[in-house]
Enzyme design. Structure first.
Site, PDB file in Angstrom:
ATOM      1  N   CYS A   1     -14.145   1.531  14.807  1.00 37.28           N
ATOM      2  CA  CYS A   1     -15.189   0.574  14.465  1.00 37.28           C
ATOM      3  C   CYS A   1     -16.486   1.015  15.149  1.00 37.28           C
ATOM      4  O   CYS A   1     -16.457   1.348  16.337  1.00 37.28           O
ATOM      5  CB  CYS A   1     -14.788  -0.830  14.933  1.00 37.28           C
ATOM      6  SG  CYS A   1     -15.894  -2.157  14.415  1.00 37.28           S
TER       7      CYS A   1
ATOM      8  N   LYS B   1      -5.192  -1.622  17.338  1.00 37.65           N
ATOM      9  CA  LYS B   1      -4.679  -0.334  16.851  1.00 37.65           C
ATOM     10  C   LYS B   1      -5.618   0.764  17.301  1.00 37.65           C
ATOM     11  O   LYS B   1      -6.826   0.695  17.096  1.00 37.65           O
ATOM     12  CB  LYS B   1      -4.596  -0.347  15.323  1.00 37.65           C
ATOM     13  CG  LYS B   1      -4.122   0.953  14.696  1.00 37.65           C
ATOM     14  CD  LYS B   1      -2.618   1.019  14.600  1.00 37.65           C
ATOM     15  CE  LYS B   1      -2.180   2.271  13.843  1.00 37.65           C
ATOM     16  NZ  LYS B   1      -1.261   2.020  12.776  1.00 37.65           N
TER      17      LYS B   1
ATOM     18  N   ASN C   1      -2.946   6.443  16.087  1.00 36.69           N
ATOM     19  CA  ASN C   1      -3.367   6.174  14.726  1.00 36.69           C
ATOM     20  C   ASN C   1      -3.215   7.432  13.887  1.00 36.69           C
ATOM     21  O   ASN C   1      -2.283   7.575  13.112  1.00 36.69           O
ATOM     22  CB  ASN C   1      -4.828   5.678  14.740  1.00 36.69           C
ATOM     23  CG  ASN C   1      -5.260   5.060  13.436  1.00 36.69           C
ATOM     24  OD1 ASN C   1      -4.781   5.427  12.376  1.00 36.69           O
ATOM     25  ND2 ASN C   1      -6.173   4.114  13.513  1.00 36.69           N
TER      26      ASN C   1
ATOM     27  N   GLY D   1     -11.647   5.221   2.559  1.00 35.68           N
ATOM     28  CA  GLY D   1     -12.962   4.673   2.295  1.00 35.68           C
ATOM     29  C   GLY D   1     -12.879   3.152   2.182  1.00 35.68           C
ATOM     30  O   GLY D   1     -11.833   2.556   2.375  1.00 35.68           O
TER      31      GLY D   1
ATOM     32  N   GLY E   1       3.774   6.917  14.402  1.00 32.75           N
ATOM     33  CA  GLY E   1       3.473   8.330  14.244  1.00 32.75           C
ATOM     34  C   GLY E   1       4.690   9.179  13.894  1.00 32.75           C
ATOM     35  O   GLY E   1       5.512   9.456  14.749  1.00 32.75           O
ATOM     36  N   GLY E   2       4.810   9.549  12.618  1.00 34.59           N
ATOM     37  CA  GLY E   2       5.786  10.556  12.200  1.00 34.59           C
ATOM     38  C   GLY E   2       7.226  10.119  12.131  1.00 34.59           C
ATOM     39  O   GLY E   2       8.133  10.963  12.163  1.00 34.59           O
TER      40      GLY E   2
END
Length: 301
Positions: free
Chosen positions: A132, A167, A194, A74, A241-242
């Site tokens: 966005c 990104k 992402n 948030g 990622g991971g």
């Protein structure tokens, strides 16, 4: 041996090593200074930021789920202006380059935030989050070609000479059209993954929490996205990622990544980045690799 380099529009970008922290996993950077030598990493990325400070979130920022986490930030992070005023001056002399990941609720807000960050000498690059408008019922701009082009052009203009990174938005999307818009708009580097949408249910309270799912469970998907991006983009790509070990880092580099962003593993132990750096140094020596640059993109089908 561990340094990495790339050429961006005639400018050489050189990092001590390929390890970057990922937005959302490293607080405001200072929170980790007792656990991580801030001079030894490739780059430091604090939590993603809106222009101004947000209000407290009523739900968990992170929820542990199998093989990863759900994130639900948030608009409650420290804002760009506060970070510049209160944190940036306190970073130790000699700290690794700082990259600011910016999220925005409009194109105008994105441009204003990028311009704020671009003025700071201690900030090496500005990373714009393509989710966005952020936290909005409106469709994301990348789904509207004209709005997407405007977002990128305004961010590029606001960044001036500062390195501009994009990104990826969450989820899966066509890579080639995005590559054209980003490259035509003057983006210097791209992070092609992402998170993916996820949710979990507390069967006792009967409440649901949704958010972005990230962690080791999504690594094969993220690797595939990096591989595709490396084949269609003409600008450097950054893996994410991971990542939980040195072998993961090596996979990304061998698929073409200039560097990597490490996220969820920082939530498992605060000194993870230091252990990862040591392990990567050992693995590089074990494999007889003299420079990470020499193996970039070497993986073949």
């Amino acid at each position: 041996m561990m340094h990495v380099t790339c050429n961006v529009k005639g400018r050489e970008i050189r990092l001590k090593n390929p390890l970057m922290t990922a937005p959302g996993s490293f607080g405001n950077i200072l929170e980790y200074k007792d656990f991580v030598d801030l001079e030894k990493l490739g780059a430091l990325i604090p939590n993603s930021m809106l222009k101004e400070d947000g209000s407290p979130n009523g739900i968990n920022k992170f929820l542990m789920v199998p093989h990863g986490y759900l994130s639900s930030f948030g608009p409650n992070n420290m804002g760009v202006a506060t970070f510049i005023r209160e944190v940036l001056p306190l970073l130790p002399e000699g700290s690794a380059p700082v990259i600011i990941d910016i999220k925005a609720r409009s194109i105008e807000e994105m441009a204003e935030s990028v311009a704020l960050a671009a003025k700071e000498e201690k900030i090496m690059a500005v990373e714009i989050n393509l989710n966005c408008p952020y936290a909005s019922p409106q469709p994301p701009y990348y789904q509207n070609p004209e709005m997407f082009k405007k977002l990128i052009l305004e961010a590029r203009k606001a960044a001036g000479e500062k390195l501009l990174i994009a990104k990826a938005p969450g989820g899966i999307y066509p890579m080639a059209p995005m590559a054209q818009v980003l490259e035509d708009g003057g983006v210097d580097m791209f992070v092609p993954f992402n998170c993916v949408d996820g949710c979990a249910v507390d069967i006792r309270t009967r409440k649901v929490q949704g958010g972005g799912y990230f962690g080791p469970g999504i690594k094969p998907l993220a690797l595939s996205r990096l591989r595709e991006a490396a084949s269609v983009f003409h600008i450097p790509v950054i893996g994410a990622g991971g990542i939980t070990c040195a072998e993961d880092v090596m996979e990304y580099i061998m698929l073409g990544a200039f560097a990597v962003q490490v996220g969820s593993a920082n939530l498992t132990r605060p000194d993870f980045m230091m252990e990862l750096l040591k392990d990567l140094e050992r693995l590089t020596e074990e494999l007889g690799i003299k420079s990470l640059d020499e193996i970039r993109g070497c993986a073949v089908s």
